[in-house]
Write an enzyme that holds these catalytic residues in place. Structure first.
Site, PDB file in Angstrom:
ATOM      1  CG  HIS A   1      15.993  -4.548  16.971  1.00  0.00           C
ATOM      2  ND1 HIS A   1      15.310  -3.051  17.661  1.00  0.00           N
ATOM      3  CD2 HIS A   1      15.252  -4.238  16.001  1.00  0.00           C
ATOM      4  CE1 HIS A   1      14.533  -2.318  17.249  1.00  0.00           C
ATOM      5  NE2 HIS A   1      14.557  -3.100  15.869  1.00  0.00           N
TER       6      HIS A   1
ATOM      7  CD  GLU B   1      19.806  -4.364  21.370  1.00  0.00           C
ATOM      8  OE1 GLU B   1      19.707  -3.470  21.641  1.00  0.00           O
ATOM      9  OE2 GLU B   1      18.802  -4.725  19.847  1.00  0.00           O
TER      10      GLU B   1
ATOM     11  CB  CYS C   1      14.116  -0.057  20.986  1.00  0.00           C
ATOM     12  SG  CYS C   1      13.759  -1.765  20.943  1.00  0.00           S
TER      13      CYS C   1
ATOM     14  CB  CYS D   1      15.625  -4.494  22.448  1.00  0.00           C
ATOM     15  SG  CYS D   1      15.603  -5.020  20.606  1.00  0.00           S
TER      16      CYS D   1
END
Length: 154
Positions: A77, A79, A105, A108
């Site tokens: 991801h 992040e 999410c 993260c």
């Protein structure tokens, strides 16, 4: 017209997202402290691994709904990539803010908590109630910023 700081950093997050190799959702993240960019990240396969554009989307192939089974994905991801970039270059994220095009999410979110990020600024939500609960429990400030006319999300 000159953008304010929130719009400036969120626009950069959308620009970073354009580098994404994800077929499902393009996400960008920018970590900022004292109005200085510390790290950026976008979602996609790890370095040296074929991109989803080459292999197809594993999540689509397996019909995995958005917000579920994050481990069934070739990519990292945005992040995660921003946190990894900072770590690779020895940059502490403690006390920083992350501008991200989509709400993080739960995976993260846990990483943001342990990285010491104090604020998350998002443009759009994501279907992950547990992540929202963790953000609140950890005392991380979350804000929504909608950037002006002509922005990538409009």
């Amino acid at each position: 017209m000159r953008p304010d700081w929130d719009e400036y950093f969120m626009r950069i997050a959308f620009l970073v997202a354009e580098r994404s190799t994800c077929l499902r959702r393009k996400v960008g993240a920018v970590v900022v402290k004292d109005r200085r960019i510390l790290a950026t990240g976008y979602n996609g396969a790890p370095s040296g691994i074929p991109h989803c554009a080459e292999t197809g989307c594993l999540r689509e192939q397996l019909k995995v709904p958005s917000g579920q089974r994050h481990e069934l994905c070739r990519g990292l991801h945005a992040e995660q990539n921003a946190i990894i970039q900072a770590a690779l270059h020895g940059v502490s994220l403690k006390g920083s803010s992350m501008y991200v095009t989509t709400q993080p999410c739960i995976i993260c979110t846990k990483m943001l908590i342990n990285a010491g990020i104090k604020e998350v600024v998002i443009s759009e939500g994501y279907p992950d109630e547990l992540a929202r609960e963790f953000v609140e429990s950890a005392g991380i400030r979350i804000r929504h910023v909608h950037i002006g006319e002509g922005s990538p999300q409009n």
